[in-house]
Design a protein around this motif. Structure first.
Motif, mmCIF file in Angstrom:
data_model
loop_
_atom_site.group_PDB
_atom_site.id
_atom_site.type_symbol
_atom_site.label_atom_id
_atom_site.label_comp_id
_atom_site.label_asym_id
_atom_site.label_seq_id
_atom_site.Cartn_x
_atom_site.Cartn_y
_atom_site.Cartn_z
ATOM 1 N N LEU A 2 58.272 -47.785 2.120
ATOM 2 C CA LEU A 2 57.328 -47.433 1.064
ATOM 3 C C LEU A 2 55.990 -48.148 1.251
ATOM 4 O O LEU A 2 54.936 -47.565 0.998
ATOM 5 N N ASP A 3 56.042 -49.398 1.673
ATOM 6 C CA ASP A 3 54.798 -50.140 1.878
ATOM 7 C C ASP A 3 53.939 -49.514 2.969
ATOM 8 O O ASP A 3 52.711 -49.505 2.881
ATOM 9 N N SER A 4 54.553 -48.973 3.986
ATOM 10 C CA SER A 4 53.779 -48.429 5.103
ATOM 11 C C SER A 4 53.303 -46.999 4.859
ATOM 12 O O SER A 4 52.296 -46.588 5.430
ATOM 13 N N THR A 5 54.013 -46.238 4.007
ATOM 14 C CA THR A 5 53.633 -44.835 3.805
ATOM 15 C C THR A 5 52.842 -44.591 2.525
ATOM 16 O O THR A 5 52.171 -43.579 2.401
ATOM 17 N N LYS A 6 52.939 -45.477 1.553
ATOM 18 C CA LYS A 6 52.175 -45.390 0.298
ATOM 19 C C LYS A 6 52.319 -44.029 -0.385
ATOM 20 O O LYS A 6 51.335 -43.378 -0.705
ATOM 21 N N GLN A 7 53.543 -43.591 -0.595
ATOM 22 C CA GLN A 7 53.803 -42.308 -1.250
ATOM 23 C C GLN A 7 53.418 -42.365 -2.727
ATOM 24 O O GLN A 7 53.647 -43.365 -3.396
ATOM 25 N N ASP A 8 52.846 -41.270 -3.258
ATOM 26 C CA ASP A 8 52.513 -41.201 -4.680
ATOM 27 C C ASP A 8 53.706 -40.792 -5.519
ATOM 28 O O ASP A 8 53.882 -41.262 -6.641
ATOM 29 N N ILE A 9 54.533 -39.883 -4.997
ATOM 30 C CA ILE A 9 55.694 -39.382 -5.727
ATOM 31 C C ILE A 9 56.891 -39.360 -4.781
ATOM 32 O O ILE A 9 56.780 -38.907 -3.649
ATOM 33 N N ILE A 10 58.029 -39.842 -5.289
ATOM 34 C CA ILE A 10 59.247 -39.887 -4.488
ATOM 35 C C ILE A 10 60.375 -39.296 -5.317
ATOM 36 O O ILE A 10 60.574 -39.684 -6.477
ATOM 37 N N PHE A 11 61.103 -38.354 -4.746
ATOM 38 C CA PHE A 11 62.281 -37.777 -5.386
ATOM 39 C C PHE A 11 63.507 -38.343 -4.691
ATOM 40 O O PHE A 11 63.546 -38.418 -3.471
ATOM 41 N N GLY A 12 64.513 -38.711 -5.467
ATOM 42 C CA GLY A 12 65.732 -39.238 -4.884
ATOM 43 C C GLY A 12 66.974 -38.609 -5.480
ATOM 44 O O GLY A 12 67.050 -38.416 -6.693
ATOM 45 N N THR A 13 67.910 -38.260 -4.610
ATOM 46 C CA THR A 13 69.227 -37.800 -5.050
ATOM 47 C C THR A 13 70.270 -38.594 -4.282
ATOM 48 O O THR A 13 69.984 -39.163 -3.227
ATOM 49 N N GLU A 14 71.475 -38.624 -4.825
ATOM 50 C CA GLU A 14 72.550 -39.397 -4.204
ATOM 51 C C GLU A 14 72.102 -40.842 -3.980
ATOM 52 O O GLU A 14 72.317 -41.421 -2.919
ATOM 53 N N THR A 15 71.472 -41.428 -4.994
ATOM 54 C CA THR A 15 70.961 -42.789 -4.843
ATOM 55 C C THR A 15 72.076 -43.835 -4.841
ATOM 56 O O THR A 15 71.885 -44.920 -4.327
ATOM 57 N N TRP A 16 73.181 -43.520 -5.463
ATOM 58 C CA TRP A 16 74.314 -44.432 -5.572
ATOM 59 C C TRP A 16 73.942 -45.737 -6.275
ATOM 60 O O TRP A 16 74.516 -46.782 -6.015
ATOM 61 N N ILE A 17 72.949 -45.688 -7.142
ATOM 62 C CA ILE A 17 72.601 -46.876 -7.918
ATOM 63 C C ILE A 17 73.109 -46.694 -9.339
ATOM 64 O O ILE A 17 73.335 -45.585 -9.804
ATOM 65 N N ASN A 18 73.303 -47.815 -10.026
ATOM 66 C CA ASN A 18 73.758 -47.753 -11.410
ATOM 67 C C ASN A 18 72.929 -48.706 -12.256
ATOM 68 O O ASN A 18 72.011 -49.353 -11.759
ATOM 69 N N SER A 19 73.261 -48.791 -13.530
ATOM 70 C CA SER A 19 72.449 -49.573 -14.458
ATOM 71 C C SER A 19 72.397 -51.065 -14.135
ATOM 72 O O SER A 19 71.527 -51.772 -14.626
ATOM 73 N N SER A 20 73.294 -51.559 -13.298
ATOM 74 C CA SER A 20 73.256 -52.979 -12.923
ATOM 75 C C SER A 20 72.168 -53.266 -11.884
ATOM 76 O O SER A 20 71.843 -54.421 -11.631
ATOM 77 N N ILE A 21 71.604 -52.235 -11.288
ATOM 78 C CA ILE A 21 70.562 -52.397 -10.267
ATOM 79 C C ILE A 21 69.204 -52.141 -10.901
ATOM 80 O O ILE A 21 68.960 -51.084 -11.474
ATOM 81 N N LYS A 22 68.326 -53.122 -10.793
ATOM 82 C CA LYS A 22 66.984 -53.017 -11.377
ATOM 83 C C LYS A 22 66.068 -52.213 -10.459
ATOM 84 O O LYS A 22 66.231 -52.220 -9.240
ATOM 85 N N ARG A 38 74.600 -42.057 -12.980
ATOM 86 C CA ARG A 38 75.879 -41.491 -13.406
ATOM 87 C C ARG A 38 76.939 -42.568 -13.589
ATOM 88 O O ARG A 38 77.900 -42.384 -14.315
ATOM 89 N N ASN A 39 76.788 -43.695 -12.939
ATOM 90 C CA ASN A 39 77.738 -44.802 -12.993
ATOM 91 C C ASN A 39 79.110 -44.450 -12.424
ATOM 92 O O ASN A 39 80.123 -44.983 -12.830
ATOM 93 N N LEU A 40 79.136 -43.529 -11.489
ATOM 94 C CA LEU A 40 80.339 -43.201 -10.734
ATOM 95 C C LEU A 40 79.977 -43.253 -9.258
ATOM 96 O O LEU A 40 78.816 -43.418 -8.894
ATOM 97 N N ASN A 41 80.937 -43.058 -8.412
ATOM 98 C CA ASN A 41 80.646 -43.034 -6.983
ATOM 99 C C ASN A 41 79.849 -41.789 -6.633
ATOM 100 O O ASN A 41 80.282 -40.678 -6.882
ATOM 101 N N GLY A 42 78.703 -41.975 -6.039
ATOM 102 C CA GLY A 42 77.864 -40.855 -5.622
ATOM 103 C C GLY A 42 76.939 -40.404 -6.725
ATOM 104 O O GLY A 42 76.908 -40.933 -7.821
ATOM 105 N N GLY A 43 76.157 -39.389 -6.396
ATOM 106 C CA GLY A 43 75.240 -38.821 -7.369
ATOM 107 C C GLY A 43 74.071 -39.733 -7.683
ATOM 108 O O GLY A 43 73.612 -40.490 -6.849
ATOM 109 N N GLU A 44 73.619 -39.653 -8.899
ATOM 110 C CA GLU A 44 72.465 -40.363 -9.414
ATOM 111 C C GLU A 44 71.161 -39.817 -8.824
ATOM 112 O O GLU A 44 71.095 -39.477 -7.652
ATOM 113 N N VAL A 45 70.154 -39.698 -9.686
ATOM 114 C CA VAL A 45 68.875 -39.123 -9.291
ATOM 115 C C VAL A 45 67.737 -39.984 -9.814
ATOM 116 O O VAL A 45 67.908 -40.755 -10.765
#
Length: 117
Positions: A2-22, A38-45
């Motif tokens: 991200l630091d090298s490309t300086k994107q203005d907008i980023i879309f993410g799917t299958e992030t595998w992150i949950n509420s414990s990750i800031k 989603r707080n399950l394995n897989g998914g999250e956007v």
């Protein structure tokens, strides 16, 4: 990356992150992050928007479907609605119905420009 490309907008799917990750654990400073964990394995956007752009969440477009919406406002232009959508391999007719409901809400009475990922 991200630091090298300086994107203005980023879309993410299958992030595998949950509420414990800031947001700060994933993105450098300078982004507004809109997530649906989603707080399950897989998914999250997510949608990440550079903070020099005016953006805000659009929760009224949410359904039970795995998606997240935000609005990008550009001076002198109609708003742009951004959404990141996850369609699991186990999708069924209900998934498409929820997506249709959300899109109908987004276009109802608005001159909406929508970008979906």
């Amino acid at each position: 990356m991200l630091d090298s490309t300086k994107q203005d907008i980023i879309f993410g799917t299958e992030t595998w992150i949950n509420s414990s990750i800031k947001d700060s654990q994933i993105f450098p400073p300078g982004y507004n992050i809109y997530r649906n964990d989603r707080n399950l394995n897989g998914g999250e956007v997510l949608v990440a928007v550079c903070d020099n752009l005016i953006s805000s969440p659009v929760t009224e477009l949410q359904t039970d479907y795995e998606m997240v919406w935000c609005k990008l406002e550009l001076v002198g232009h109609n708003a742009i609605y951004l959404t990141s959508i996850y369609n699991p391999k186990t999708s069924n007719k209900e998934v498409y119905k929820q997506f249709d409901i959300s899109m109908s809400r987004a276009t109802n009475g608005k001159n909406a420009f929508i970008i979906a990922s």
